[in-house]
Design a protein around this motif. Structure first.
Motif, PDB file in Angstrom:
ATOM      1  N   ARG A  27       0.839  -1.202   0.000  1.00 36.85           N
ATOM      2  CA  ARG A  27       0.000   0.000   0.000  1.00 36.85           C
ATOM      3  C   ARG A  27       0.871   1.248   0.000  1.00 36.85           C
ATOM      4  O   ARG A  27       1.880   1.323   0.678  1.00 36.85           O
ATOM      5  N   SER A  28       0.419   2.227  -0.731  1.00 33.54           N
ATOM      6  CA  SER A  28       1.105   3.510  -0.762  1.00 33.54           C
ATOM      7  C   SER A  28       0.053   4.604  -0.903  1.00 33.54           C
ATOM      8  O   SER A  28      -0.838   4.498  -1.742  1.00 33.54           O
ATOM      9  N   ILE A  29       0.137   5.609  -0.053  1.00 33.58           N
ATOM     10  CA  ILE A  29      -0.779   6.729  -0.150  1.00 33.58           C
ATOM     11  C   ILE A  29       0.033   8.024  -0.191  1.00 33.58           C
ATOM     12  O   ILE A  29       1.182   8.073   0.264  1.00 33.58           O
ATOM     13  N   THR A  30      -0.565   9.048  -0.734  1.00 32.53           N
ATOM     14  CA  THR A  30       0.077  10.350  -0.833  1.00 32.53           C
ATOM     15  C   THR A  30      -0.759  11.371  -0.074  1.00 32.53           C
ATOM     16  O   THR A  30      -1.984  11.327  -0.116  1.00 32.53           O
ATOM     17  N   ALA A  31      -0.076  12.253   0.638  1.00 34.28           N
ATOM     18  CA  ALA A  31      -0.745  13.325   1.371  1.00 34.28           C
ATOM     19  C   ALA A  31       0.079  14.600   1.208  1.00 34.28           C
ATOM     20  O   ALA A  31       1.279  14.531   0.940  1.00 34.28           O
ATOM     21  N   GLU A  32      -0.581  15.728   1.335  1.00 33.35           N
ATOM     22  CA  GLU A  32       0.115  17.010   1.279  1.00 33.35           C
ATOM     23  C   GLU A  32      -0.049  17.732   2.602  1.00 33.35           C
ATOM     24  O   GLU A  32      -1.090  17.624   3.255  1.00 33.35           O
ATOM     25  N   THR A  33       0.989  18.461   2.978  1.00 36.08           N
ATOM     26  CA  THR A  33       0.939  19.259   4.203  1.00 36.08           C
ATOM     27  C   THR A  33       1.754  20.521   3.989  1.00 36.08           C
ATOM     28  O   THR A  33       2.496  20.638   3.011  1.00 36.08           O
ATOM     29  N   ARG A  34       1.608  21.435   4.912  1.00 32.75           N
ATOM     30  CA  ARG A  34       2.349  22.706   4.850  1.00 32.75           C
ATOM     31  C   ARG A  34       2.616  23.138   6.287  1.00 32.75           C
ATOM     32  O   ARG A  34       1.724  23.118   7.122  1.00 32.75           O
ATOM     33  N   ILE A  35       3.840  23.561   6.561  1.00 36.04           N
ATOM     34  CA  ILE A  35       4.208  24.057   7.883  1.00 36.04           C
ATOM     35  C   ILE A  35       4.005  25.572   7.893  1.00 36.04           C
ATOM     36  O   ILE A  35       4.567  26.271   7.048  1.00 36.04           O
ATOM     37  N   PRO A  36       3.218  26.101   8.831  1.00 36.59           N
ATOM     38  CA  PRO A  36       3.019  27.550   8.886  1.00 36.59           C
ATOM     39  C   PRO A  36       4.341  28.300   9.134  1.00 36.59           C
ATOM     40  O   PRO A  36       5.235  27.785   9.799  1.00 36.59           O
ATOM     41  N   LEU A  37       4.437  29.505   8.606  1.00 37.91           N
ATOM     42  CA  LEU A  37       5.655  30.314   8.751  1.00 37.91           C
ATOM     43  C   LEU A  37       6.053  30.553  10.200  1.00 37.91           C
ATOM     44  O   LEU A  37       7.235  30.595  10.525  1.00 37.91           O
ATOM     45  N   GLU A  38       5.078  30.717  11.085  1.00 34.57           N
ATOM     46  CA  GLU A  38       5.383  31.035  12.477  1.00 34.57           C
ATOM     47  C   GLU A  38       5.746  29.799  13.313  1.00 34.57           C
ATOM     48  O   GLU A  38       6.164  29.923  14.457  1.00 34.57           O
ATOM     49  N   ALA A  39       5.601  28.604  12.760  1.00 33.69           N
ATOM     50  CA  ALA A  39       5.820  27.366  13.520  1.00 33.69           C
ATOM     51  C   ALA A  39       7.298  26.970  13.568  1.00 33.69           C
ATOM     52  O   ALA A  39       8.071  27.295  12.677  1.00 33.69           O
ATOM     53  N   VAL A  40       7.663  26.267  14.628  1.00 38.71           N
ATOM     54  CA  VAL A  40       8.975  25.614  14.683  1.00 38.71           C
ATOM     55  C   VAL A  40       8.792  24.095  14.665  1.00 38.71           C
ATOM     56  O   VAL A  40       9.744  23.344  14.536  1.00 38.71           O
ATOM     57  N   PHE A  41       7.509  23.683  14.770  1.00 39.09           N
ATOM     58  CA  PHE A  41       7.167  22.266  14.865  1.00 39.09           C
ATOM     59  C   PHE A  41       5.741  22.106  14.341  1.00 39.09           C
ATOM     60  O   PHE A  41       4.882  22.916  14.657  1.00 39.09           O
ATOM     61  N   ALA A  42       5.521  21.093  13.508  1.00 41.22           N
ATOM     62  CA  ALA A  42       4.169  20.845  12.999  1.00 41.22           C
ATOM     63  C   ALA A  42       3.922  19.348  12.926  1.00 41.22           C
ATOM     64  O   ALA A  42       4.858  18.553  12.771  1.00 41.22           O
ATOM     65  N   ASP A  43       2.667  18.979  13.040  1.00 43.23           N
ATOM     66  CA  ASP A  43       2.235  17.580  12.962  1.00 43.23           C
ATOM     67  C   ASP A  43       1.429  17.340  11.704  1.00 43.23           C
ATOM     68  O   ASP A  43       0.676  18.216  11.259  1.00 43.23           O
ATOM     69  N   HIS A  44       1.555  16.137  11.169  1.00 42.66           N
ATOM     70  CA  HIS A  44       0.650  15.672  10.122  1.00 42.66           C
ATOM     71  C   HIS A  44       0.294  14.236  10.483  1.00 42.66           C
ATOM     72  O   HIS A  44       1.188  13.404  10.659  1.00 42.66           O
TER      73      HIS A  44
END
Length: 169
Positions: free
Chosen positions: A144-161
C-alpha cells in the motif's frame, strides 16, 4: 502558576524526586525531567527547573540549523486505519520544490526528496523541513502507498501531520 512557580504545602524532611513535563517535550518524544531534591527542616527548599524552549529542544534533536525562519520540524504520525495503532512497518518519504528558475519562456524547478526518520513506532521526523511550502508525503506500508500534502506555517517551529493507512497486503 502562570509564572511557572510551584509549592507543596506539607512535606516531611527527606529525599524526593520532582518530575517536570512540558507538552512540547512530550510531543518530541523527550522523557520528563527528573530532579532529585532533599527537603530539610527549613520552611523553604528552593529548586530551579529549566525547561528548554521548543526551538532549542528541536535544535538539540535535529541540529542547530534545522530550525530557522524558513525551516522547522515536521512530525508525521502514521496509524493503522482499522486498529488506530501505530503503523510501525510504514515508511515516509517527503518531497518539495526548492527553487524555480526561468529559462527562456519556461520555468524549471529543483525538487528535494528525503526520507523521514522513524523515532518511535509510527512516528517519523523530517528535520529541517521547509515552512510555507507544499510538502508531499508518500507513506508506504507493504504493497500500500498513499500520498498526502501538508504545509508548515511560517510562524511554527514544529508541525504535525497525521495519516491513517490500511494494513499491508
Amino acid at each position: 502558576d502562570s509564572s511557572g512557580r510551584f509549592a507543596f504545602d506539607v512535606l516531611l524532611p527527606g529525599s524526593y524526586t520532582v518530575t517536570a513535563e512540558a507538552p512540547h517535550l512530550s510531543a518530541l518524544g523527550q522523557p520528563p525531567l527528573r530532579l532529585p531534591v532533599t527537603v530539610g527542616d527549613s520552611l523553604v527548599t528552593p529548586l530551579r527547573v529549566v525547561i528548554p524552549s521548543q526551538r532549542s529542544a528541536i535544535a538539540r534533536l535535529c541540529g542547530e540549523h534545522a530550525v530557522t525562519d524558513a525551516l522547522a520540524l515536521l512530525r508525521v504520525i502514521v496509524t493503522d486505519s482499522a486498529t488506530l495503532s501505530p503503523a510501525q512497518d510504514a515508511t515516509v518519504q517527503a518531497s518539495w520544490y526548492d527553487s524555480f528558475t526561468r529559462q527562456g519562456g519556461s520555468f524549471t524547478a529543483a525538487k528535494t526528496h528525503r526520507a523521514a526518520r522513524q523515532i518511535l513506532p509510527g512516528v517519523f521526523w523530517l528535520c529541517a523541513a521547509p515552512k510555507d511550502r507544499v510538502i508531499v508525503l508518500e507513506i508506504t506500508r507493504g504493497a500500500r502507498s498513499i500520498t498526502a500534502e501538508t504545509r508548515i506555517p511560517l510562524e511554527a517551529v514544529f508541525a504535525d501531520h497525521r495519516v491513517r493507512v490500511g494494513s499491508p497486503r
